[in-house]
Structure formats: structure tokens, C-alpha cells
Enzyme design. Structure first.
Site, mmCIF file in Angstrom:
data_model
loop_
_atom_site.group_PDB
_atom_site.id
_atom_site.type_symbol
_atom_site.label_atom_id
_atom_site.label_comp_id
_atom_site.label_asym_id
_atom_site.label_seq_id
_atom_site.Cartn_x
_atom_site.Cartn_y
_atom_site.Cartn_z
ATOM 1 N N LYS A 93 0.859 -1.182 0.000
ATOM 2 C CA LYS A 93 0.000 0.000 0.000
ATOM 3 C C LYS A 93 0.886 1.219 0.000
ATOM 4 O O LYS A 93 1.833 1.321 0.785
ATOM 5 C CB LYS A 93 -0.878 0.005 1.283
ATOM 6 C CG LYS A 93 -1.819 1.195 1.355
ATOM 7 C CD LYS A 93 -3.090 0.949 0.591
ATOM 8 C CE LYS A 93 -3.864 2.217 0.273
ATOM 9 N NZ LYS A 93 -3.364 2.935 -0.938
ATOM 10 N N LYS A 117 5.564 3.299 8.263
ATOM 11 C CA LYS A 117 4.423 4.193 8.484
ATOM 12 C C LYS A 117 3.127 3.389 8.548
ATOM 13 O O LYS A 117 2.307 3.537 9.459
ATOM 14 C CB LYS A 117 4.350 5.196 7.318
ATOM 15 C CG LYS A 117 3.222 6.190 7.407
ATOM 16 C CD LYS A 117 2.959 6.907 6.077
ATOM 17 C CE LYS A 117 4.190 7.519 5.463
ATOM 18 N NZ LYS A 117 3.849 8.450 4.349
ATOM 19 N N LYS A 129 5.415 1.762 -3.102
ATOM 20 C CA LYS A 129 5.339 3.120 -3.664
ATOM 21 C C LYS A 129 5.604 3.035 -5.150
ATOM 22 O O LYS A 129 6.258 2.107 -5.617
ATOM 23 C CB LYS A 129 6.413 3.999 -3.011
ATOM 24 C CG LYS A 129 6.114 5.480 -3.086
ATOM 25 C CD LYS A 129 5.200 5.902 -1.966
ATOM 26 C CE LYS A 129 4.835 7.358 -2.040
ATOM 27 N NZ LYS A 129 4.187 7.790 -0.778
ATOM 28 N N ASP A 169 0.024 10.757 -4.427
ATOM 29 C CA ASP A 169 1.146 11.392 -3.736
ATOM 30 C C ASP A 169 1.357 12.690 -4.526
ATOM 31 O O ASP A 169 0.409 13.161 -5.191
ATOM 32 C CB ASP A 169 2.383 10.463 -3.755
ATOM 33 C CG ASP A 169 3.462 10.888 -2.765
ATOM 34 O OD1 ASP A 169 3.343 10.559 -1.576
ATOM 35 O OD2 ASP A 169 4.420 11.582 -3.166
HETATM 36 N N1 GLU Z 1 1.205 9.065 -0.522
HETATM 37 C C1 GLU Z 1 0.662 9.024 0.807
HETATM 38 C C2 GLU Z 1 1.755 8.703 1.803
HETATM 39 O O1 GLU Z 1 2.880 9.114 1.629
HETATM 40 C C3 GLU Z 1 -0.579 8.168 0.912
HETATM 41 C C4 GLU Z 1 -0.441 6.747 0.490
HETATM 42 C C5 GLU Z 1 -1.765 5.972 0.432
HETATM 43 O O2 GLU Z 1 -2.802 6.528 0.757
HETATM 44 O O3 GLU Z 1 -1.703 4.808 0.058
HETATM 45 O O4 GLU Z 1 1.543 8.088 2.820
#
Ligand code: GLU
Length: 449
Positions: A93, A117, A129, A169
Site C-alpha cells: 500500500k 508508516k 510506492k 502522492d
Molecule cells: N502518498 C501518501 C503517503 O505518503 C498516501 C499513500 C496511500 O494513501 O496509500 O503516505
């Protein structure tokens, strides 16, 4: 900040060698390894089973060509990426970033951070990512659509509700997610709502997802301030950026009684001592996709625009870097401290350089790392997945309440873990250890994978 324990130094050397030139990934890995010396002292099995080495190596890395046709009928080529970092806790994710600076090292650092995270949120999500070096700036809607469609023609075979769930993002918002979802649905002949998050409300998006990262960061800061018996009330705040994270961080600061006096974009920063007019920023940035410099002409009064320069020169008590990685270095950290900053929280991913973090911590400034402070976005993505899986749609209030609980929970576990490991107030250590232990425990239970 700790030094890297001797036992862990070969791990960093291997990372540097194997991922040559990927400096942001080295930086992110070094920061986590600095925190883990204390963990392997207590849990030697993690080093016996090479758990740290395994966590530092992505499970899968996909790099692909993205050809598309621009409005002048010219063929353009970009590069697409998806790094599937860790799936111990759930499907990969993490967001997709479209920005000319994107390369495999940037995506890898982001995927690595995302893994910890996501673990901190306590939700069943692994880390990944992706993105592209495509630059959405100045592109027409149709160009963005054609790019997103081409990107998904390759990406679709690698993702799925139970496999990998991308979101937005930098450079990827509801518009891009919509274009990608449409193409995914055509290619698979399957309405798999939970394959992407950050969708529009009209087809399965979650209320409060857009606001979640910024709101969540402010909830985290509120918890830190409470521990020092204070709050946002009347405090001068500076927020860098003016994208999705910055806008909703500013909104929540104002709701908590703080005063936001500056924000920025890549062209420079604005200062408005009367307090930033957020409706105007939204109109410029969300509705017109314009530049922050326009604020000054539209607002008038004493508002001023500083081209280039450092937004961290603006005196404040609370600073939230919400733009991009490595935007706040040692000099800026010193200036902020001289000007009386008491709390700094990363709304963006790794916006503070390592020396800046060290300077804040040495000066007793409350410092919240991004993997804890900006976890509200991905946590609400996980709430979107829950709603999609149960074909439900929650109210804004219900969703925001869950987000607030998650953020207070992340604050709690970071704080408690830091204390448990003998470094009270060190949220970097707390976040790294707590995130790592959750992933490591799950991996440990699954054998050598
Ligand atoms: N890009 C966001 C982050 O850095 C959200 C990622 C998401 O919602 O999957 O956490």
C-alpha cells in the site's frame, strides 16, 4: 540520535553497494538503522534471522516504459515505477508520485518509509510506492488522461485489492486516480473498487481522505503539545507547500485556534501577517492549478511574495514542512530555533535533512518524523478499503473520528516505545522501533520469506 551499531554497519554498506547512487534510499535506511541497535540488543533473534537485511530489500521492483501522445501529436516516453517493498502486514500500500525528480531511488526511499508508516497505523497494510518522472505541470487534462491510461496499461497486471493498492502522492490526486481506475476497470472487466484509494466520492472514495494527511499531522502535533501542557491557540505557524497536505494542515491548525502566516510552492513563499486566507489558496491551487504568487495580487493588503528564498526564515512557533523531501536543512533548523520554534512535524515524507533533525532534537524542540506524523493519509486509505470491502460509505464525522483515534494511537505508541527504549521524547526512535517491531514480528511468524 544514535550512531549505527557496529553489528548493523555491514547492512548499510550492502544497501549502499546494492543500490548504488540512490542517495535518498541510503538516507532513509541509515535513519532507521540508527534506531535499531537498541532493538537487536533486546531481540537478538532479529539479527540471527537476518530480519533487518530482509526488511531493507524490496520484495519486488517493477520499472516500465510509458509511451503516450501529447496534444501536438508527438510521442512522449516516460518511465514508470512500482516498488513492492513489504507485504508482511497486508497488500502493498502506498501512493504514486508523478514528478520529474522521480527515479528508482526516490521510489525506494518512499516505499521503505511507507512500510514502517503503514505498520504504525495498526491497519492491515504492507508498504509500496510507485510513480513516474512524468511532469503534470502545464499538461492539458487530455494529456494527463492519456498518460494515466498508458501508465495503467502496464501497472494493472501488478496490482489488485489483495495484491497492491496504489493511491496518490505528489502530482497524483483524484483526477489522476479517476483516469487510472477507469482504465483498470476496462482492462480487467471487473469493478474492484478497493484496487485504488483516493477515489472521488462519486465512485467509492472515502469522505475525509483528501483532508486526512494534513488533518492527521495536526492531530499528532496537538498530542505532542498536550504533553507540554500547551496547544495551538494563538500560535504562529508556518506550513511549507500548498498542495493537498499543506492546505488541510492549515485548515485544521486554524480550527484549533492557531494562526498560519506563511505557505509556499516551488516558485517561492507568501507571508500574510493577517493570517493566510485559505479559501483563496484553495481557489488558486485546487480550482485553477495556479501559482501561489497569485495570492498577493488577489489578496492585496500587507501580503507579500518572496521569490525563491527559504520559508523557514519566517519566525514561528510551529513549523510543518509539507512540501517534499530534504526541503529543510541545518541552516534553516538553526534559524527556526533562534526564532523560537517549539514543535516541528513532517507532513511531507523526509522533508528534514538528518542534520536538521539532530539540531531540533539537541535543542529540545518537539520533532515528529513523517512516518508517524503524516500517516493519517494512508490510514484513511485503509478506511477507504474497509468501506469498499463492505460496500459501505461512512459520514465525514465518523471517518474523521476514526482518523483522529488512529493518530492519537500512533502518537501514544511512538511516545511509549521511545520511553521503553530509554529515549523519552525521541519520536524518531519511537516511530522507527515501533514500526519495525510490528513488521518484524509478522515476518518472524512466517518463516524465512
Ligand atoms: N502518498 C501518501 C503517503 O505518503 C498516501 C499513500 C496511500 O494513501 O496509500 O503516505
Amino acid at each position: 540520535m544514535d550512531h549505527i551499531a557496529e553489528k548493523l554497519q555491514p547492512i548499510l554498506r550492502t544497501i549502499e553497494h546494492r543500490n548504488a547512487g540512490e542517495v535518498e534510499f541510503h538516507q532513509a535506511a541509515r535513519e532507521v538503522l540508527e534506531s535499531l541497535g537498541r532493538v537487536i540488543e533486546r531481540h537478538p533473534q532479529y539479527s540471527d534471522e537476518a530480519l533487518i537485511e530482509r526488511i531493507c530489500e524490496p520484495e519486488r521492483q517493477i520499472i516500465f516504459r510509458v509511451p503516450w501522445i501529447d496534444d501536438k501529436n508527438q510521442v512522449q516516453i516516460n518511465r514508470g515505477f512500482r516498488v513492492q517493498f513489504n507485504s508482511a502486514l497486508g497488500p502493498y500500500k502506498g501512493g504514486l508520485r508523478f514528478h520529474p525528480s522521480v527515479n528508482v531511488g526516490i521510489i525506494k526511499f518512499l516505499g521503505f518509509e511507507q512500510t514502517f508508516k503503514n505498520a504504525l497505523t495498526g491497519m492491515p497494510i504492507g508498504g509500496g510506492k510507485g510513480g513516474s518522472d512524468f511532469d503534470p505541470k502545464g499538461k492539458s487534462d487530455r494529456e494527463v488522461m492519456r498518460f494515466c491510461q498508458s501508465f495503467m496499461i502496464e501497472l494493472h497486471r501488478h496490482i489488485g485489492e489483495y495484491v497492491d493498492v496504489p493511491a496518490g502522492d505528489i502530482g497524483v490526486g483524484a483526477r489522476e486516480i479517476g483516469f487510472m481506475f477507469g482504465m483498470f476497470k476496462r482492462l480487467n472487466n471487473r469493478y474492484e473498487a478497493g484496487v485504488l484509494t483516493g477515489k472521488a466520492l462519486s465512485y467509492g472514495g472515502s469522505r475525509a481522505r483528501k483532508e486526512a494527511t494534513g488533518f492527521g499531522t495536526v492531530y499528532f502535533v496537538q498530542s505532542m503539545l498536550e504533553r507540554r501542557n500547551t496547544g495551538f491557540d494563538g500560535k504562529r505557524c508556518v506550513v511549507s507547500g500548498s498542495g493537498n497536505v499543506a492546505i488541510y494542515a492549515m485548515e485544521k491548525i486554524m480550527a484549533f485556534g492557531g494562526k498560519v502566516i506563511a505557505c509556499s510552492d516551488s516558485g517561492g513563499y507568501i507571508v500574510d501577517e493577517a493570517g493566510i486566507d485559505l479559501d483563496l489558496v484553495k481557489q488558486i491551487k485546487e480550482t485553477r492549478r495556479g501559482r501561489i504568487a497569485e495570492y498577493v495580487d488577489l489578496k492585496g493588503g500587507a501580503a507579500r511574495f518572496v521569490k525563491g528564498g527559504s520559508i523557514w526564515d519566517v519566525p514561528c512557533e510551529i513549523a510543518l514542512p509539507c512540501a517534499t523531501q530534504n526541503e529543510l536543512g541545518a541552516a534553516a533548523a538553526k534559524t527556526l530555533i533562534e526564532n523560537g520554534v517549539i514543535a516541528v512535524a513532517e507532513g511531507a515524507n523526509m522533508p528534514c535533512m538528518p542534520q536538521a533533525v539532530q539540531i531540533f532534537q539537541a535543542a529540545g524542540v518537539l520533532f515528529a518524523p513523517g512516518k508517524a506524523a503524516n500517516a493519517g493519509g494512508v490510514a484513511t486509505s485503509a478506511l477507504e478499503m474497509q468501506q469498499n470491502a463492505s460496500r459501505d460509505s461512512w459520514s465525514f464525522d465518523k471517518t474523521e473520528k476514526k482518523l483522529a483515534e488512529i493518530m492519537y494511537g500512533i502518537h501514544e505508541i511512538c511516545h511509549e516505545t521511545a520511553e521503553e527504549y530509554g529515549a523519552p521524547d525521541n519520536y524518531v526512535l519511537g516511530a522507527n522501533i515501533a514500526g519495525f517491531v510490528r513488521v518484524a514480528e509478522a515476518m518472524d511468524a512466517m518463516g524465512i520469506i
